[in-house]
Design a protein around this motif. Structure first.
Motif, mmCIF file in Angstrom:
data_model
loop_
_atom_site.group_PDB
_atom_site.id
_atom_site.type_symbol
_atom_site.label_atom_id
_atom_site.label_comp_id
_atom_site.label_asym_id
_atom_site.label_seq_id
_atom_site.Cartn_x
_atom_site.Cartn_y
_atom_site.Cartn_z
ATOM 1 N N UNK A 119 0.849 -1.193 0.000
ATOM 2 C CA UNK A 119 0.000 0.000 0.000
ATOM 3 C C UNK A 119 0.883 1.240 0.000
ATOM 4 N N UNK A 120 0.613 2.186 -0.917
ATOM 5 C CA UNK A 120 1.433 3.387 -1.021
ATOM 6 C C UNK A 120 0.522 4.595 -1.209
ATOM 7 N N UNK A 121 1.109 5.784 -1.063
ATOM 8 C CA UNK A 121 0.392 7.022 -1.352
ATOM 9 C C UNK A 121 -0.335 7.599 -0.167
ATOM 10 N N UNK A 122 -1.039 8.697 -0.412
ATOM 11 C CA UNK A 122 -1.824 9.372 0.618
ATOM 12 C C UNK A 122 -3.029 8.517 0.986
ATOM 13 N N UNK A 123 -3.358 8.512 2.283
ATOM 14 C CA UNK A 123 -4.440 7.643 2.760
ATOM 15 C C UNK A 123 -5.782 8.003 2.136
ATOM 16 N N UNK A 124 -5.946 9.253 1.678
ATOM 17 C CA UNK A 124 -7.209 9.640 1.062
ATOM 18 C C UNK A 124 -7.387 9.009 -0.311
ATOM 19 N N UNK A 172 6.588 8.199 -1.306
ATOM 20 C CA UNK A 172 5.883 9.207 -2.092
ATOM 21 C C UNK A 172 6.609 10.547 -2.020
ATOM 22 N N UNK A 173 6.787 11.184 -3.183
ATOM 23 C CA UNK A 173 7.424 12.489 -3.236
ATOM 24 C C UNK A 173 8.929 12.455 -3.348
ATOM 25 N N UNK A 174 9.540 11.277 -3.220
ATOM 26 C CA UNK A 174 10.989 11.165 -3.337
ATOM 27 C C UNK A 174 11.384 10.806 -4.762
ATOM 28 N N UNK A 175 12.598 11.141 -5.124
ATOM 29 C CA UNK A 175 13.068 10.991 -6.501
ATOM 30 C C UNK A 175 13.386 9.542 -6.829
ATOM 31 N N UNK A 176 13.822 9.315 -8.065
ATOM 32 C CA UNK A 176 14.300 8.001 -8.479
ATOM 33 C C UNK A 176 15.680 7.742 -7.868
ATOM 34 N N UNK A 177 15.996 6.472 -7.698
ATOM 35 C CA UNK A 177 17.295 6.090 -7.136
ATOM 36 C C UNK A 177 17.914 4.992 -7.992
ATOM 37 N N UNK A 178 19.246 5.040 -8.112
ATOM 38 C CA UNK A 178 20.008 3.895 -8.592
ATOM 39 C C UNK A 178 20.372 3.048 -7.384
ATOM 40 N N UNK A 179 20.289 1.738 -7.545
ATOM 41 C CA UNK A 179 20.458 0.812 -6.439
ATOM 42 C C UNK A 179 21.776 0.052 -6.587
#
Length: 455
Positions: free
Chosen positions: A108-113, A150-157
């Motif tokens: 589950x991701x994102x804003x609860x609304x 949520x709201x964070x950029x892409x990352x290389x792993x």
């Protein structure tokens, strides 16, 4: 009405045999699928996975269910939560197809609304086959990484062995919000996960060493965090047991502020000293709360002095700041009038409809106090929310729904006589997040005590 995990009596024959798989499971031999649920919605209430009208245990933010065996075929999936009144509601519904030997991590991701559900399907068959020799020596494990922040950029792993330099780490993938890498197999052992900004080769986030063993698929989930560290993320290591291990950035700073709760000293100075740095705060007035200030993670000796006389009031109080921690140092007087210090660690996570209240009782004159949170339609006697038996230097907590409250602090003696120590004006708990309260003696208040509220 709230659900419990056993609210549905008519459970299907498939579910009647559902079992949790431990983190050291050998390869799966039964026919069926496997499911697991992780709550990555930062401002959510506790939520529950519901499959074909069977509700599993509720899961709070940054927590997960164990890995469970389930059946195959068309399945009705629901995620349930709670509304502002505490009533159960359905926040997500879909129909999914579960196939034999599939492994699903529902995230589950994102804003609860307006939450979303990410269905991560992975395979462990190759790992199980390699680990199924007669010796029983499970030497392989798998890793996949998911982005729930949520709201964070892409990352290389990048994934590397503990003790080796970042330059030796293997790049696994590049993922953005709601993406995930494929599962990849490694020898068991101790590893470090590095995150870099996309296209760059300098880590912005590094975990401590993770010991990865036991023929397990480790789901490393990047989720939102609310401490002072940058980027604002934590990595949860989710195995099969349902108890994630959180990893913060090992290079993250902490933050602190100081509250002057002394009643017999006009102004104080504070000195924080470690073997790496020193910080100073000057002329803190009575009942003053400073702004947060960043500080390196370390163990510090804290000295409190009288600003006017330079007299030492408390010498070398030991306070530890771990990475990404947020703390308030509260200076107060004990039963003998001597200056002491306590720390309050903060959880700044936003919440949809409720607030976690932490209250420190720094009034030494009374053995136990009662704190009432009284709404407009209530009195002290009818108040639904209250703290009772709060002792000196005790840090108590209570969860309150968003509303307006009058706060009354009461002492009840052995004869049942009630004494009012403090009564607030109406306090509105509506801003997202949690609150901290400090109760301390204050001769400038009409009743002799002050309750300071801050986020």
């Amino acid at each position: 009405m709230k659900q419990t995990p056993w609210r549905y009596i008519g459970i299907s024959a498939v579910m009647a045999t559902a079992v949790a798989c431990s983190s050291d499971d050998s390869e799966s031999t039964s026919s069926g699928s496997y499911i697991q649920y992780y709550n990555g919605s930062a401002n959510s209430t506790s939520t529950a996975l519901v499959l074909d009208d069977y509700a599993y245990s509720e899961v709070s933010f940054a927590d997960s269910l164990p890995r469970y065996e389930y059946g195959t075929g068309t399945t009705e999936l629901e995620i349930s939560g709670f509304d502002a009144q505490g009533d159960e509601l359905s926040i997500y519904q879909s129909t999914i197809e579960l196939s034999d030997a599939d492994n699903h991590l529902f995230m589950l991701v994102g804003d609860y609304s307006e939450p979303e559900l990410v269905d991560i399907v992975y395979s462990r068959s190759e790992m199980d086959a390699l680990n199924s020799d007669e010796s029983g020596d499970y030497s392989k494990m798998q890793v996949l990484i998911a982005h729930a922040a949520m709201g964070e950029s892409s990352f290389d792993l990048y994934f590397g062995k503990q003790g080796e330099a970042f330059s030796s780490a293997v790049m696994l993938d590049s993922i953005s919000y709601k993406d995930h890498s494929d599962e990849q197999m490694f020898d068991t052992g101790e590893y470090v996960l590095y995150l870099t900004e996309s296209g760059k080769a300098e880590p912005v986030f590094t975990t401590a060493a993770m010991e990865l063993t036991d023929n397990t698929v480790y789901k490393l989930i990047i989720r939102n965090s609310f401490g002072p560290g940058q980027p604002k993320i934590t990595v949860d290591n989710v195995d099969s047991t349902g108890t994630p291990d959180p990893y913060v950035n090992i290079d993250a700073n902490a933050e602190y502020r100081v509250f002057n709760g002394l009643n017999n000293t006009d102004m104080i100075d504070a000195e924080l000293v470690s073997n790496q740095e020193s910080q100073y705060l000057y002329e803190l007035e009575q009942s003053q709360l400073t702004e947060f200030k960043e500080i390196g993670y370390n163990d510090y000796g804290v000295t409190i002095t009288n600003s006017a006389s330079n007299q030492v009031l408390a010498n070398n109080l030991l306070i530890t700041f771990n990475q990404d921690e947020s703390k308030t140092i509260v200076v107060y007087e004990d039963e003998l009038g001597e200056a002491k210090g306590m720390t309050i660690t903060h959880d700044h996570r936003p919440r949809a409809f409720e607030h976690q209240i932490s209250l420190a009782n720094l009034v030494p004159e009374f053995e136990e106090l009662m704190i009432y949170f009284v709404r407009s339609s209530e009195t002290i006697e009818s108040a639904e929310y209250k703290l009772t038996g709060v002792e000196f230097t005790e840090l108590s907590s209570i969860s309150l729904p968003s509303d307006d409250y009058e706060i009354s602090v009461v002492f009840k003696d052995e004869h049942g006589t009630l004494t009012l120590l403090y009564q607030s004006a109406v306090v509105q708990f509506s801003q997202a997040g949690n609150y901290t309260m400090v109760l301390n003696p204050d001769d400038t208040e009409s009743l002799g005590y002050r309750l300071t509220t801050f986020q």
